[in-house]
Design an enzyme around this catalytic site. Structure first.
Site, short mmCIF file in Angstrom:
data_model
loop_
_atom_site.label_atom_id
_atom_site.label_comp_id
_atom_site.label_asym_id
_atom_site.label_seq_id
_atom_site.Cartn_x
_atom_site.Cartn_y
_atom_site.Cartn_z
N GLU A 1 36.46 -31.84 17.65
CA GLU A 1 36.76 -31.38 16.30
C GLU A 1 36.48 -29.88 16.26
OE1 GLU A 1 35.66 -31.88 11.60
OE2 GLU A 1 34.10 -31.94 13.10
N ASP B 1 32.11 -34.36 17.09
CA ASP B 1 31.97 -33.82 15.74
C ASP B 1 31.49 -32.36 15.72
OD1 ASP B 1 31.66 -34.49 12.77
OD2 ASP B 1 29.64 -33.78 13.23
N ASN C 1 30.83 -59.13 5.01
CA ASN C 1 29.66 -59.88 4.55
C ASN C 1 29.32 -59.68 3.08
OD1 ASN C 1 28.78 -57.28 4.72
ND2 ASN C 1 26.93 -57.71 5.88
C1 BGC Z 1 32.62 -34.59 9.93
C2 BGC Z 1 32.11 -34.62 8.51
C3 BGC Z 1 30.62 -34.40 8.57
C4 BGC Z 1 30.27 -33.12 9.33
C5 BGC Z 1 28.84 -33.09 9.70
C6 BGC Z 1 32.35 -33.15 10.29
O1 BGC Z 1 33.21 -32.28 10.55
O2 BGC Z 1 33.96 -34.94 10.06
O3 BGC Z 1 32.43 -35.81 7.87
O4 BGC Z 1 30.14 -34.30 7.27
O5 BGC Z 1 30.99 -33.00 10.51
O6 BGC Z 1 28.58 -33.99 10.72
MG MG Z 2 29.58 -55.20 5.02
#
Ligand code: BGC
Ligand code: MG
Length: 539
Positions: free
Chosen positions: A272, A207, A26
């Site tokens: 993660e 995350d 957009n």
């Molecule tokens: C994500 C980052 C983020 C952090 C806090 C991580 O490990 O991959 O991009 O800044 O978590 O959420």
């Molecule tokens: Mg956009």
């Protein structure tokens, strides 16, 4: 590893879409959901597309964007900059029509400070949501409760002058940590997982899980005696995080997430987490056994910090593969939105070799958007900086903007990414890396990724066959992948010199060279590898 159990992720190949930089539909300069919907052909197995089958979308939830979406102010709303909930539903529907699965990011450790929960929590000490976050009194001298640091620089505690307590934030002050010990928090976060599962997503990337549990005593983290700013410019690492993360309830919290997600059939759950830093040689085994579910796994992120040497790679891959049980799914990521680009780390010459490695290993590979084009880290002018990580630590080179610039689609203005001004500048040499350029070149890196993905799809041994490595030369990583029907040997020259290798393993038909030129079609006990060349030999 024997043949892994069948699941809809049996042959999964994940592509991480950093949504702000994929395609802007957009003209506001920021990539969006519609931009993805309109470009599924590029990703999927169309007659010209890359051929991945699982998309991982970085956060698109409502957010003030202090950490570009990792600061969520409403977990069940789409931020208007990315589109609407209807757009998202349409994306899932279209992706499924293209035989692609969709994983979304789940951010359990912290919300945005603008989230209604935190707004209530900070409104008074006796607000029912006070204990949804982690509040603590100052020390007698008014200083923070302990020495914990936040990963972006400075104390992990932020003073709230109104209620006269500190709150904990392991990341930015705009990202207060949730208190997972509170069952109400657990219940609310389970609802979030249910919400997206009901909408039809195929799984989650979770995350920053390691921060979810802290030592309840809030004891100081010890100093790392080996720390030096030369080794790691981020002073967060001057402490050993013995108390501020990986606390006693981490497995329990991960189990809550895992059980909720797996109450829906066949969902993939990726944490993660960094087991290899857990100072325990069996850490991966412990991790997999703790969560004990065939479709739950941590990333293997060791490639991100390994030097580009055959020995370092063979060592971590062999160790990891040995640690796994038959049902465990390895998930290898060689790049992501938090670290320097793959082609910058290994050098552009070795990017094809790294591609062959990633896509011929067992389990599920993760490709970071743009790595299929050999994008490198960009230099971002001072006035265009976006990442708070950089702004809080100016000049030391830990900001993440360089690896987050827009995907170059064409050789035209703004690399065809946007009709407006892109939120981060386009790569300087984008014409070398653009999709337009690479589609016209049969020997491009894009085409190598495509061929590797086709091979992976065709030969089941790459998805689920056994893995065994062999020492044949100090600069060559060599391994065999096999199932009951076929076997292939992969040989990868990690150096920029030609190397002659001889071994009885090297007998058969060369089915792919990273040079993509069919120079040799057959080998019989020896092979000459050109600089950085990788070969796949079907035995
Ligand atoms: C994500 C980052 C983020 C952090 C806090 C991580 O490990 O991959 O991009 O800044 O978590 O959420
Ligand atoms: Mg956009």
């Amino acid at each position: 590893m024997k043949d892994a159990p069948q699941s809809k992720f049996q042959n999964a190949v994940i592509y991480e879409i950093y949504i702000r930089s994929f395609y802007d539909s957009n003209g506001d300069g920021v990539g969006d959901i519609k931009g993805i919907i309109d470009h599924l052909d590029y990703l999927g197995g169309s007659d010209w597309g890359l051929g991945v089958n699982t998309l991982w979308l970085t956060p698109f939830y409502k957010s003030p964007m202090a950490d570009f979406g990792y600061d969520v102010s409403d977990y069940c709303e789409v931020d208007p900059i990315f589109g609407s909930l209807d757009d998202f539903k349409k994306l899932v529907h279209k992706a499924h029509q293209h035989n692609m699965k969709v994983l979304v990011d789940f951010i359990p450790n912290h919300t945005s400070d603008q989230h209604a929960w935190f707004q209530s929590s900070k409104s008074s000490r006796d607000n029912p949501k006070r204990s949804w976050y982690i509040w603590s009194d100052p020390k007698a001298d008014g200083s923070p409760p302990n020495n914990w640091k936040n990963i972006f620089g400075g104390s992990a505690w932020e003073w709230d002058a109104i209620t006269e307590q500190y709150y904990l934030h392991s990341f930015l002050a705009q990202q207060p940590d949730l208190n997972w010990s509170n069952p109400e928090v657990q219940a609310a976060m389970k609802q979030v997982l249910v919400f997206w599962s009901e909408l039809g997503v195929d799984g989650f990337r979770v995350d920053a899980v390691e921060w979810m549990s802290k030592d309840p005593s809030l004891a100081d983290d010890p100093l790392d005696p080996e720390y030096s700013p030369d080794k790691n410019p981020n002073s967060y690492h001057s402490l050993l995080h013995h108390h501020s993360k990986r606390g006693p309830d981490l497995s329990e919290f991960m189990k809550i997430i895992s059980e909720t997600v797996h109450s829906y059939p066949d969902q993939l759950l990726i944490f993660e987490a960094h087991p290899h830093y857990w100072n325990d040689t069996r850490a991966y085994t412990t991790f997999y056994r703790n969560v004990n579910s065939p479709l739950t796994a941590p990333f293997n992120l060791e490639a991100l910090s390994s030097s580009w040497q055959a020995e370092s790679f063979s060592k971590f891959i062999d160790g990891f593969q040995e640690a796994l049980d038959d049902i465990d799914v390895p998930i290898y990521a060689f790049g992501n939105h938090d670290c320097s680009r793959l082609a910058s780390r290994v050098g552009p010459g070795a990017a094809p070799t790294a591609a062959m490695l990633l896509l011929t290993l067992p389990g599920i590979p993760v490709i970071y958007y743009g790595d299929e084009l050999g994008m490198t880290d960009s230099t971002i002018p001072q006035d265009k900086l976006q990442d708070q990580f950089e702004k809080n630590n100016p000049g030391v080179g830990i900001g993440r903007d360089p690896e987050r610039v827009p995907l170059p689609w064409t050789n035209g203005p703004n690399a065809g990414f946007s009709s407006g001004t892109p939120w981060l500048p386009i790569e300087e040499n984008y014409q070398d890396h653009s999709i337009e350029t690479q589609l016209a070149d049969e020997t491009s890196l894009f085409n190598l990724y495509r061929q590797l993905l086709q091979l992976r799809d065709k030969l089941q041994l790459f998805q689920s066959g056994s893995y065994q490595s062999f020492d044949i030369h100090p600069d060559v990583f060599c391994y065999k992948r096999a199932n009951t029907e076929h076997s292939c040997v992969v040989i990868l020259n990690f150096s920029d010199q030609a190397i002659q290798v001889s071994n009885d393993l090297l007998k058969g038909q060369v089915i792919l060279s990273t040079y993509q030129d069919n120079r040799v079609s057959q080998v019989d006990g020896s092979a000459e590898l050109r600089p950085h060349e990788g070969l796949i030999i079907q035995v």
